[in-house]
Write an enzyme that holds these catalytic residues in place. Sequence first.
Site, PDB file in Angstrom:
ATOM      1  CE  LYS A  13      31.382 -23.217   1.487  1.00 53.68           C
ATOM      2  NZ  LYS A  13      30.256 -24.267   2.248  1.00 53.68           N
ATOM      3  CG  HIS A  44      21.895 -18.723  -0.914  1.00 54.29           C
ATOM      4  ND1 HIS A  44      22.482 -19.249  -0.048  1.00 54.29           N
ATOM      5  CD2 HIS A  44      20.387 -18.422  -1.228  1.00 54.29           C
ATOM      6  CE1 HIS A  44      20.861 -20.438  -0.917  1.00 54.29           C
ATOM      7  NE2 HIS A  44      20.250 -19.603  -1.009  1.00 54.29           N
ATOM      8  CG  ASP A  59      30.344 -19.744   3.907  1.00 51.08           C
ATOM      9  OD1 ASP A  59      29.291 -18.899   3.937  1.00 51.08           O
ATOM     10  OD2 ASP A  59      29.602 -21.030   3.394  1.00 51.08           O
TER      11      ASP A  59
HETATM   12  C1  LIG Z   1      21.799 -25.090   3.593  1.00 48.69           C
HETATM   13  C2  LIG Z   1      22.809 -24.262   2.176  1.00 48.69           C
HETATM   14  O1  LIG Z   1      21.450 -24.730   1.609  1.00 48.69           O
HETATM   15  C3  LIG Z   1      23.717 -24.150   2.072  1.00 48.69           C
HETATM   16  O2  LIG Z   1      23.901 -22.687   3.095  1.00 48.69           O
HETATM   17  C4  LIG Z   1      23.956 -23.401   1.322  1.00 48.69           C
HETATM   18  O3  LIG Z   1      23.075 -22.706   0.386  1.00 48.69           O
HETATM   19  C5  LIG Z   1      25.397 -22.740   1.534  1.00 48.69           C
HETATM   20  O4  LIG Z   1      25.359 -21.621   1.210  1.00 48.69           O
HETATM   21  C6  LIG Z   1      26.199 -23.692   1.688  1.00 48.69           C
HETATM   22  O5  LIG Z   1      27.918 -23.089   2.489  1.00 48.69           O
HETATM   23 MN   LIG Z   2      24.145 -20.616   0.391  1.00 44.91          MN
END
Ligand SMILES: C[C@H](O)[C@H](O)[C@@H](O)C(=O)CO
Ligand SMILES: [Mn+2]
Length: 433
Positions: free
Chosen positions: A243, A301, A309
């Site tokens: 991230k 994702h 985000d």
């Molecule tokens: C709940 C998720 O696992 C979480 O969103 C994670 O994947 C993420 O993207 C955090 O910003």
């Molecule tokens: Mn995620």
Amino acid sequence: MNSSAIELHRFRHRLPPITSLTPLMYSSAREQYATLGIDTETALQRLSNIPISIHCWQGDDVGGFENPDGPLGSGLAVTGNYPGKARTPEELRSDLEKALSLIPGNHRLNLHAIYLESPTRVERDAIETRHFQGWIDWCKAQGLGLDFNPSCFAHPMADSGLTLSSPDAGIRQFWIDHCKACRVIANDMGAQLGGATVTNIWVPDGYKDTPADRMAPRQRLKDALDEILAVPTPHNLDAVESKLFGIGSEAYVTGSHEFYMGYAMQKQILLCLDAGHFHPTEMISEKISSCLLFLPQLLLHVSRGVRWDSDHVVTLSDELYAIAREIVSHQVEDRVHIGLDFFDASINRVAAWTIGVRNTQRALLAGLLEPTAQLRQAEMEGDFTTRLALQEEMKTFPLGAVWDEFCRRNDVPVGPQWISEVRQYENDVLSQR
Ligand SMILES: C[C@H](O)[C@H](O)[C@@H](O)C(=O)CO
Ligand SMILES: [Mn+2]
């Protein structure tokens, strides 16, 4: 127009219902694609073999069943208060069943550890497969695969903002043990359901303000991951998610992209690319090909950041098309696991899932209907005019007719018909909660 007005309009104009027009529209679309050498039947066959890992947490705003009313924290934020949120595993499964009845194809469920089922409180470092047996059995009955995630947030041990990279050995060990327990559970899930479960480790660790030492937390995270991954799990595939920043970790995130890219390459595990976890103009579609030259597999994702985000519901955006075409044009659908990650509590949650999954599939279909060979040939010959012209012409080819036929063949609503089914479910079920 409401549904009775649409029916009236159809009656007046003697129009057959949309579904009976679908095969006709499809056969004309099939001919049009065939002029470019594209076989729509092959595309539909390939699409039906691409599962989407549907995230359970859209159904209850990342609440889970450990402490559903507790604070989320760790930079995760869900906005909106749409009525009808799932409060129990039964409600969440019922909502998922409704969404699945509106989504064509065979898919997977993506579960977080906080969705355990237990009559008494179980600490995160003590969770076992039996706490997820209800989910495993349900997935088996539904014909779904199952993916898993340690939940390193919404817990007092995460309140400092640091988990696996905490300088406190006790906190670190607690989360190491949680992640280890999750891998054991995931391995059992994979063994029971066949195939492998993907287990994605995301930790929120970071600092709001400028760190004095950027290296030490990363060294601790690396050591913690080494300990977590030490035991082989044949029915489990490990993934790590980076991230750029989060709320409360604006200045520094321990698990940055460079950190996890290096780590995943060294260990030859999966790297998770979240579409919302990079600079706003930085696209994960651009990263897939490079990563796949050095990594065995990837996890995505698929999300939609709006300015940050923000985890908006996935729409049929240029980036979604681009992600999908990177996967199917390189024929790497067996190496790229597609998971969704968004949470919107301002709209009907069953609709949110349905919109996000159907869009992701539609984007994949667009990629499958691309004249890849011609485009590549033009590129190799330096004919960038043909490349651009063909790319643009494809944008108005009848993708919708092929998609509608896919829905019809899979016995799910064609076109916007699914919206009235969600409305009905809202009236009958969600509004009673
Ligand atoms: C709940 C998720 O696992 C979480 O969103 C994670 O994947 C993420 O993207 C955090 O910003
Ligand atoms: Mn995620």
